[in-house]
Design a protein around this motif. Sequence first.
Motif, PDB file in Angstrom:
ATOM      1  N   LEU A   1     124.046  -7.869  29.396  1.00  0.00           N
ATOM      2  CA  LEU A   1     123.217  -7.025  30.258  1.00  0.00           C
ATOM      3  C   LEU A   1     123.636  -7.069  31.718  1.00  0.00           C
ATOM      4  CD1 LEU A   1     119.714  -7.948  28.738  1.00  0.00           C
ATOM      5  CD2 LEU A   1     121.187  -5.993  28.155  1.00  0.00           C
ATOM      6  N   ARG A   2     124.642  -7.847  32.029  1.00  0.00           N
ATOM      7  CA  ARG A   2     125.086  -7.957  33.423  1.00  0.00           C
ATOM      8  C   ARG A   2     125.779  -6.660  33.830  1.00  0.00           C
ATOM      9  NH1 ARG A   2     128.880 -12.938  33.095  1.00  0.00           N
ATOM     10  NH2 ARG A   2     129.463 -11.781  31.195  1.00  0.00           N
TER      11      ARG A   2
ATOM     12  N   GLY B   1     120.593 -18.568  34.374  1.00  0.00           N
ATOM     13  CA  GLY B   1     121.726 -17.703  34.661  1.00  0.00           C
ATOM     14  C   GLY B   1     121.424 -16.226  34.614  1.00  0.00           C
ATOM     15  N   GLN B   2     122.448 -15.452  34.930  1.00  0.00           N
ATOM     16  CA  GLN B   2     122.308 -13.998  34.999  1.00  0.00           C
ATOM     17  C   GLN B   2     121.839 -13.422  33.663  1.00  0.00           C
ATOM     18  OE1 GLN B   2     126.342 -13.154  36.404  1.00  0.00           O
ATOM     19  NE2 GLN B   2     125.509 -12.516  38.366  1.00  0.00           N
ATOM     20  N   CYS B   3     120.776 -12.603  33.735  1.00  0.00           N
ATOM     21  CA  CYS B   3     120.235 -11.865  32.589  1.00  0.00           C
ATOM     22  C   CYS B   3     119.781 -12.778  31.450  1.00  0.00           C
ATOM     23  CB  CYS B   3     121.244 -10.841  32.078  1.00  0.00           C
ATOM     24  SG  CYS B   3     121.671  -9.588  33.301  1.00  0.00           S
ATOM     25  N   SER B   4     119.433 -14.015  31.773  1.00  0.00           N
ATOM     26  CA  SER B   4     118.846 -14.906  30.771  1.00  0.00           C
ATOM     27  C   SER B   4     117.337 -14.741  30.763  1.00  0.00           C
ATOM     28  CB  SER B   4     119.217 -16.363  31.054  1.00  0.00           C
ATOM     29  OG  SER B   4     120.529 -16.636  30.658  1.00  0.00           O
TER      30      SER B   4
ATOM     31  N   CYS C   1     122.908 -14.607  29.775  1.00  0.00           N
ATOM     32  CA  CYS C   1     122.393 -13.965  28.561  1.00  0.00           C
ATOM     33  C   CYS C   1     121.835 -14.954  27.552  1.00  0.00           C
ATOM     34  CB  CYS C   1     123.472 -13.098  27.919  1.00  0.00           C
ATOM     35  SG  CYS C   1     124.148 -11.836  29.020  1.00  0.00           S
ATOM     36  N   CYS C   2     121.329 -16.086  28.020  1.00  0.00           N
ATOM     37  CA  CYS C   2     120.622 -16.997  27.117  1.00  0.00           C
ATOM     38  C   CYS C   2     119.220 -16.462  26.845  1.00  0.00           C
ATOM     39  CB  CYS C   2     120.524 -18.395  27.733  1.00  0.00           C
ATOM     40  SG  CYS C   2     122.080 -19.282  27.834  1.00  0.00           S
TER      41      CYS C   2
ATOM     42  N   GLN D   1     120.119  -5.229  39.157  1.00  0.00           N
ATOM     43  CA  GLN D   1     120.049  -6.422  38.314  1.00  0.00           C
ATOM     44  C   GLN D   1     118.943  -7.303  38.877  1.00  0.00           C
ATOM     45  OE1 GLN D   1     123.955  -7.570  36.632  1.00  0.00           O
ATOM     46  NE2 GLN D   1     123.444  -9.628  37.308  1.00  0.00           N
ATOM     47  N   SER D   2     117.729  -6.744  38.830  1.00  0.00           N
ATOM     48  CA  SER D   2     116.595  -7.396  39.481  1.00  0.00           C
ATOM     49  C   SER D   2     116.055  -8.525  38.609  1.00  0.00           C
ATOM     50  CB  SER D   2     115.495  -6.378  39.775  1.00  0.00           C
ATOM     51  OG  SER D   2     115.070  -5.749  38.578  1.00  0.00           O
ATOM     52  N   THR D   3     115.423  -9.476  39.262  1.00  0.00           N
ATOM     53  CA  THR D   3     114.910 -10.670  38.602  1.00  0.00           C
ATOM     54  C   THR D   3     113.399 -10.579  38.490  1.00  0.00           C
ATOM     55  OG1 THR D   3     116.750 -11.966  39.444  1.00  0.00           O
ATOM     56  CG2 THR D   3     114.809 -13.195  38.744  1.00  0.00           C
ATOM     57  N   TYR D   4     112.856 -11.105  37.368  1.00  0.00           N
ATOM     58  CA  TYR D   4     111.424 -11.008  37.098  1.00  0.00           C
ATOM     59  C   TYR D   4     110.858 -12.388  36.793  1.00  0.00           C
ATOM     60  CZ  TYR D   4     107.024  -9.712  34.853  1.00  0.00           C
ATOM     61  OH  TYR D   4     105.688  -9.588  34.519  1.00  0.00           O
ATOM     62  N   ILE D   5     109.773 -12.742  37.479  1.00  0.00           N
ATOM     63  CA  ILE D   5     109.032 -13.975  37.215  1.00  0.00           C
ATOM     64  C   ILE D   5     107.629 -13.567  36.806  1.00  0.00           C
ATOM     65  CG2 ILE D   5     108.343 -16.231  38.070  1.00  0.00           C
ATOM     66  CD1 ILE D   5     111.328 -15.822  38.257  1.00  0.00           C
ATOM     67  N   GLY D   6     107.194 -13.996  35.616  1.00  0.00           N
ATOM     68  CA  GLY D   6     105.947 -13.478  35.076  1.00  0.00           C
ATOM     69  C   GLY D   6     104.805 -14.470  34.987  1.00  0.00           C
TER      70      GLY D   6
END
Length: 634
Positions: free
Chosen positions: A410-411, A260-263, A279-280, A227-232
């Motif tokens: 998606l969590r 939040g998670q998977c937003s 999930c927002c 459940q990796s996080t992405y900053i673009g």
Amino acid sequence: MSSRHQDNHRQLSADEVDILKSQGCSAEDWNNIFVRPDTDIRRIRQVHFIGRVRIGNMNGLVSVSGLGDVRPQIMHCTIADTQIGDDNYISDVSLLSGYVLGDKVVLVSCGRIIAADDMRTRYNYGIGVRVAVVNEAGGREVAMSTHLSSNIAYIVAMHAYRPHLRQEYERLVDAEAAEATATPATMGRRVSVYNTATIDHVRIGAYTTIEGATLLRNGTILSVKHQSTYIGSSVSATDFIAAEGAKIDGGAQISRSFIGQCSHIGGGFFAEDLLAFACCQLLCGEAISVFAGPYTVSHHKTTLLIAGAYSFFNGGSATNASNHHYRLGPSHQVIFERGVKTGSGSYLLEPAHIGAFSLVVGHHKTNPDTTLYPFSVIAERDGESHLLIAQNLRTVGIFRDSRKWQKRDLRTLSKRDCITFDVLNPITVGQMIKAVRHIEEDLETQKAEIIVDAGIRIRRALLPRAVKAYTSAIDFYLGKAYLNDKGMSDGIQCDWIDCGGLIAPRPEVEAIEQKLSGGKYSSVEEIGRDFQEIHIHSWETARLWAVGAARSRYAYTNSTDDMPDATQRVAEASRDLKESLLADASREWNARLRTGYGIDGSEEDARIDYQMIHGKMEDNVDIIDLQKHYDEQK
């Protein structure tokens, strides 16, 4: 860095220093540079070292975007007071200072990545930062924690009438912030950062990817392998926390915000004082002082969410609100119960309170409160606000929504926000029961054709239809629970709260609040575990509430005698709901909706063209699910 790395470093030998110098390296003091016993120093070139630096092994492989699996390298950098794990690839970084790096970290073409001591500014990685949600004038601030959930944030923000609750919560968060401030900035295993200008005091969790960000300052990025996080690209984020699986990209600008998670926040979205939970999807528009509960969605550039609380919300283009009357400042707010949608160009003069699963169309300046009437349409006609009670109960979109949210969760690992997905639940059904009573006892007895109730106009002629729609939904929910129970239990009676997406019994939420106000928790994480306990049992508690409500509403006493009546009620309600929803769905295949299809063809060609794009009604997945769902209740 692990103690294994720290305990197994050594100083450079004189020969190794000479080799590094020959490779273009320099140091203020070579005695402060430490390596692992097997570190291949030939892979360190044109690096200037300042202060105390520890370097791990460089004998394995590391995955670098565009290059594949390559040998680790450290080159063309200035590195100060940093600990570097095994098999890192660090290239063209202007300054890397004050960080502890895990294994297989990749840093390529970056500006400053710093976490240097600054006595003037105490960075806390976003933990403890107060977010002024719901009301711009303040009073509902929520301190950010790495264990923050929508449920915890809800009671802190919305129950300001319990001041000791907030005080104790902030005590816990401030302790977490103090502990974070005392620890070095870290990057976890397999973090990848490319083409990023500035990272300033940001803790970065394992498997995070950052590509092309402009500025990240004073934040925490939570991330795990699955459940990796992405900053673009072009993202600017200050005083923030991004939870596991979050995606922030497309030039988004956020400050004092929790994602939040998977937003997903992107498309140039601007956010200030935002709490956006699981999930927002917030793209292109703006959010200021917003509590965005799970599944809050806004995709339009001209949409402004301001001074409000939302969940399962879908904002139409150019949705807007005014949060003060030009008197004493922006002290007003809007509350959208779960599942509200707004049409294009919708406007509300705050304060306002919109009932669950309602549709808002047009401009409304009478501060409507439609809490009592879920599943309704608030529409503007000739500059006046009109309420079509229960209109949305007969739209197939509500049924589709009840399915899609859970499918889009998606969590994959820990689900910090406890969420109830059921459209029919003790709150919506309880409100419909109250609404039927109010309509029958108060509204239908009035003689006026247009009734004004809670700041909104209602046509009396439409009330019988509203009662029928509400009654079908009530009979379906309560009767089904009673039949499944087979009359074995007496049920329970209690009030319920939609606590940040969790439909929970009020007494159980109040028990958490009393425990928190009494200083009985030692961490925010403990509060979350208690909400998880409520969530685990909430479905069974809701079922018992429905059994109790069925006994009360229909005077059921004996399981044998009352079963036929319950069976008939459920069957009739199922048939009514199914027929209404199928009739609404069939409009999707109406000839008028084929306008624009079958270009250059005949009317029959338009029908075929539409069918090729939309398929046949009988083959539609949502229609099949709908029929199966209600047929099973017969």
